[in-house]
Design an enzyme around this catalytic site. Structure first.
Site, mmCIF file in Angstrom:
data_model
loop_
_atom_site.group_PDB
_atom_site.id
_atom_site.type_symbol
_atom_site.label_atom_id
_atom_site.label_comp_id
_atom_site.label_asym_id
_atom_site.label_seq_id
_atom_site.Cartn_x
_atom_site.Cartn_y
_atom_site.Cartn_z
ATOM 1 N N GLU A 490 9.574 14.691 -6.000
ATOM 2 C CA GLU A 490 10.049 13.522 -6.725
ATOM 3 C C GLU A 490 11.102 12.821 -5.862
ATOM 4 O O GLU A 490 10.775 11.913 -5.130
ATOM 5 C CB GLU A 490 10.608 13.929 -8.090
ATOM 6 C CG GLU A 490 10.715 12.751 -9.006
ATOM 7 C CD GLU A 490 10.333 13.080 -10.453
ATOM 8 O OE1 GLU A 490 10.383 12.178 -11.252
ATOM 9 O OE2 GLU A 490 9.999 14.232 -10.763
ATOM 10 N N GLU A 754 18.970 19.923 -14.647
ATOM 11 C CA GLU A 754 18.285 18.768 -15.211
ATOM 12 C C GLU A 754 18.237 18.827 -16.737
ATOM 13 O O GLU A 754 18.327 17.811 -17.410
ATOM 14 C CB GLU A 754 16.850 18.725 -14.662
ATOM 15 C CG GLU A 754 15.978 17.630 -15.237
ATOM 16 C CD GLU A 754 14.598 17.588 -14.593
ATOM 17 O OE1 GLU A 754 14.155 18.638 -14.099
ATOM 18 O OE2 GLU A 754 13.979 16.516 -14.583
#
Ligand code: BGC
Length: 919
Positions: A490, A754
């Site tokens: 990502e 996260e």
């Protein structure tokens, strides 16, 4: 770090009385050193030193000249500002003629103060104009001739050229270089500079950056050689899960070496068809996949003039430089900033060695070993371990982050990759012949080379670890662009993450150049009809930006204005910001943002709460309209200011009508909705009170836990504090049970996770499809920590209604942004007995350090010259002292008011020690 700590904390160092007034630490466009810029009027700043309390600049004079000699002989041929009566010492636009392409400007400044004092001229600083146009390069994009298949990473091209310089005295040599891909430059056998991943990441179809190096001491009369190694990088390596070749299919380099002689003449060596190229030891390199290096294929002294390149082939040179602007990098490049030795290493059940660096980091590893020629060593990188001690890599998705080294068998060999980085704490090493040592692996932490400006420490070690985790998460993820995470496939400039974290970032480091560059990436990615993207630089397939993601296009410029006083960024991006808001309006005539929000992520990763997306979206629509109206006001666009204020009020009305029930509940009834409505000023006074109550009740119902995701997490504590619920804010912050900030800290986290539930006792690891252990978004609590615990509250001060904070993203009140006036307002709580915060602000060092002993509150502060502060001192009575004397009667301190448990004083610059009684 040690040095920085010394600068940020030392209270008395150099504080000898009678230090005369002086201007120092000159910067250009927010950066120190020789700055290369194409700004026609780059902005100049300086700090002032004075030991006299209450010092303010009353006037300045800037001189700029084309040579040091002219400057020092008092002949500023570029610019003499004259004596300008002004308090401004930060971001003063250069007012001389535009510099010619590549021309230097040497400058210095002197200042006058409010005591009638004047300083001598400062030391000399320098900035240089970049090359004005691609025509000025006279160079070509070059690459090695190859028959490689570009659907996968091909061997990295090595490029070189030998050249002779005449026997003349060299005045200066300058290398400018770039790549479509990545490059590392070499001159006469050695690497030039210490930058990584240059030229950096932009949308290469819109702009390409280049770097400039002073190489005067690296070239000589007679034979020389220049070289470059190229890597795939973002340009043609993997980006996110989108695959390879996003911008092009093979890397090319660009170079221009200018050698100026004392006789005024110059020679120029450029990249062109006369260079030679070859493959070399780097067999493959990719930012997500890793690098493979075969040391047996090294070329030895390949960038020296004596190297025999007869077997190398002429390079391929592109016909033209193309139409994309090639611009000087306007911010700090990526550099390695710290080395970490392993804290332990163990053999795992598969026979591989697992090194623990004790810290989750972004960067790479240096490998040191002795091995027979041809031995293959594989390095794999992971953030966490499985229960059996093997590395956990499932959360990396398709990113392999694996490096391979093939030994040349020459005794001790040392290697580190050039063109890849990983997110990791653990390094698995397979293929070693014997037992490793603690020197086999060294962790190298890298990131955009930001100047650390803030420190925050408290009496609670868990909070200190949280601050550490925020800092490390930011340091690694601010890598060329503010990325979401550094490990899985990502690593994008996700806008929602960036906007929520931006205010925190401004406390930890000087991010003005870095985020200003990124706002340009955002503008580059705006659609013609006004939509901002989800990620910048834009990559394929992520479409129009979601609410709270796209809004980074208004929020980040606004945050930079509040924290650095930079109105130019508002002025430059005003058109884009206004167009964005008008685009949403056009798509949603009833002013509820439901259309053009197809990628609405809602309150991403919230926990046991479901915030209705249109309600969240409409809150952000209102907030962006408000930012645009304020930006119009600040940049002198009176009609726009009025029009967007009206739009804000209309959206607010529509929001209330559609989503706020008669009893004040907001449809969806989540913490995040109340928090946003409070912070974005969407409610009537009566409903504000109710919203605060519903918020408190929801937290209590969850036994003091939060439910906010990315969108709400940065606003919840500020909303509570502003609503008079500071104790509850502390309770949330200090909660150790899940979900909470300290839950991950208690589980040994060294960066911000996260997800609140990245790993739990009950469930173990969360879904590996999305579970990074280094994502800074939840670290957005850092802004509140500096402001409320630390007590450094940027201007403008809160508005009289107290309806919104001055320091957060609200910024409703009047006053001077960028710390020319600010508050010193610690709000102790949570059982903390001391805290100290320090910030290198645009005016110099601010210190705010408090301690509670018994019922005595001791508060040590420092206000930098040319700024003022209002100190709010917790106090039960007006009996407050400063350095042992009644505070009311002390020089430099002006009593302002007393009430509601604190005394307030206006302070000019200087150091102060206050004592008050809490009971
Ligand atoms: C990223 C985030 C991002 C999000 C959008 C994720 O995959 O890692 O940080 O903001 O997508 O919802």
């Amino acid at each position: 770090m040690m040095m920085l700590e010394a600068i940020l904390w030392s209270v008395a160092a150099g504080a000898a009385l009678g230090v005369p007034l002086r201007a120092h630490t000159l910067t250009c466009e927010g950066m120190a050193g020789t700055v290369h810029t194409n700004e026609p009027s780059p902005r100049l700043s300086w700090l002032i030193e004075s030991e006299t309390r209450g010092t303010a600049q009353t006037a300045y004079q800037v001189h700029a000249a084309t040579s040091v000699a002219l400057l020092e002989s008092g002949k500023p041929d570029l610019w003499d500002s004259g004596k300008v009566a002004s308090r401004q010492s930060y971001l003063i636009p250069y007012g001389g003629r535009r510099l010619r392409s590549g021309e230097p400007s040497f400058w210095r400044v002197r200042v006058w103060d409010n005591y009638g004092g004047s300083s001598p001229f400062s030391a000399t600083a320098e900035w240089r104009s970049g090359l004005h146009s691609t025509n000025d390069w006279g160079a070509k994009w070059i690459t090695a001739a190859t028959s490689a298949d570009f659907s996968k990473s091909a061997p990295a091209p090595y490029l070189r050229k030998a050249f002779d310089l005449p026997k003349k005295s060299i005045a200066r040599a300058t290398l400018r270089a770039s790549a479509r891909g990545l490059y590392v430059p070499f001159l006469n056998g050695r690497r030039v500079g210490a930058d990584s991943f240059t030229p950096g990441w932009t949308d290469y179809n819109r702009r390409i950056q280049y770097q400039t190096y002073d190489v005067t001491d690296r070239v000589m009369s007679g034979p020389n050689a220049i070289g470059m190694v190229l890597g795939d990088g973002w340009y043609c390596g993997h980006v996110c899960w989108f695959g390879r070749n996003q911008y092009g299919s093979f890397p090319e380099g660009l170079a221009r070496l200018t050698v100026e002689y004392d006789d005024g003449k110059q020679d120029v060596i450029v990249s062109d068809g006369s260079w030679k190229g070859s493959a070399g030891p780097i067999l493959a390199s990719d930012m997500l996949m890793g690098e493979a290096y075969d040391a047996r294929r090294e070329h030895g002294s390949w960038s020296e003039s004596t190297f025999d390149d007869s077997k190398w082939l002429p390079v391929l040179a592109a016909g033209s430089l193309g139409h994309v602007p090639i611009v000087p990098q306007p911010c700090e490049p990526v550099r390695a900033w710290k080395e970490l030795a392993p804290v332990s290493f163990k053999k795992d059940k598969n026979g591989a060695w697992v090194f623990d660096l004790g810290q989750n980091l972004v960067g790479w590893a240096r490998l040191k070993l002795s091995a027979p020629a041809g031995a293959e060593i594989h390095l794999r990188f992971a953030e966490v371990l499985n229960a059996d001690g093997t590395i956990y890599v499932t959360n990396l998705r398709s990113a392999k982050q694996t490096d391979t080294y093939v030994a040349k068998g020459a005794g001790e060999e040392t290697w580190e990759p050039l063109f890849t980085f990983h997110g990791f704490r653990y390094v698995e090493v397979a293929g070693l012949a014997g037992e490793p040592t603690s020197e086999t692996i060294t962790g190298i932490a890298a990131g955009s080379d930001l100047e650390q400006t803030g420190l925050l420490e408290t009496s609670n070690p868990l909070l200190n670890q949280l601050q550490h985790n925020i800092w490390w998460g930011m340091r690694g993820n601010y890598l060329e662009v503010p990325t979401d995470c550094p490990q899985r496939d990502e690593r994008l400039g996700w806008m929602g993450d960036a906007q929520i974290f931006a205010a925190t970032a401004t406390f930890n480091a000087n991010v003005l150049p870095f985020l200003t560059k990124w706002v340009t990436d955002v503008a580059d990615a705006q659609t013609p009809d006004g939509a901002f993207p989800n990620v910048a630089p834009q990559s394929i397939g992520l479409g129009d930006g979601a609410p709270a993601w796209a809004d980074a296009g208004t929020i980040v410029p606004w945050t930079l204005y509040l924290r650095y006083g930079d109105a130019r960024i508002l002025d430059r991006h005003f058109g884009n910001m206004a167009k964005y808001v008008r685009m949403i309006e056009a798509a949603n005539p009833d002013l509820l943002w439901r259309n053009r929000s197809s990628h609405n992520f809602g309150d991403w990763l919230s926990i046991e709460a479901d915030t209705p997306r249109p309600v969240l979206a409409t809150s952000y629509f209102a907030h962006s309209a408000w930012i645009v109206s304020r930006s119009a006001e600040i940049t002198g666009r009176t009609d726009d200011a009025r029009a967007f204020k009206k739009l804000f009020e209309e959206i607010r009305k529509a929001f209330n009508k559609a989503y706020v029930k008669p009893d004040g509940r907001i449809e969806g009834d989540t913490q995040t909705l109340y928090v946003l409505a409070l912070r974005f000023d969407l409610l009537s006074a009566e409903n504000r009170k109710r919203a605060a109550r519903f918020l408190v009740e929801d937290i209590q119902k969850r036994k003091g836990h939060l439910s906010t995701g990315f969108v709400g997490c940065g606003h919840i504590l500020p909303a509570l504090t502003e609503a008079g619920e500071n104790d509850l804010a502390y309770e949330l912050l200090l909660k150790e049970t899940f979900p909470s900030w300290l839950y991950s800290v208690k589980r040994g986290a060294t960066t911000i996770w996260e997800r609140w539930d990245g790993w739990t006792e009950e469930k173990g690891f969360q879904d590996p499809g999305m579970n990074s252990f280094n994502h800074y978004a939840f670290g957005s609590v850092g802004d509140w920590m500096y402001r409320v615990i630390g007590g450094i509250e940027p201007g403008p001060p809160p508005s009289p209604s107290g309806s919104s904070s001055g320091g957060g993203q609200g910024g409703r009140g009047p006053g001077a942004p960028g710390y020319q006036s600010f508050l010193l307002r610690p709000r102790p709580g949570g059982g903390l007995t001391w805290a100290r915060a320090s910030l290198l602000s645009p005016y110099g060092r601010i210190v705010s350090s408090w301690r509670i002993e018994g019922d005595v509150f001791e508060y040590t502060v420092e206000v930098p010259p040319n700024s003022t502060a209002v100190a709010w001192i917790p106090a039960a009575s007006e009996d407050v002292t400063e350095s042992g004397k009644p505070a009311r009667s002390v020089d430099g301190v002006r009593y302002s008011s007393f009430g509601k448990g604190h005394a307030t004083y206006e302070l000019g610059s200087g150091k102060y020690v206050f004592r008050s009684k809490l009971r």
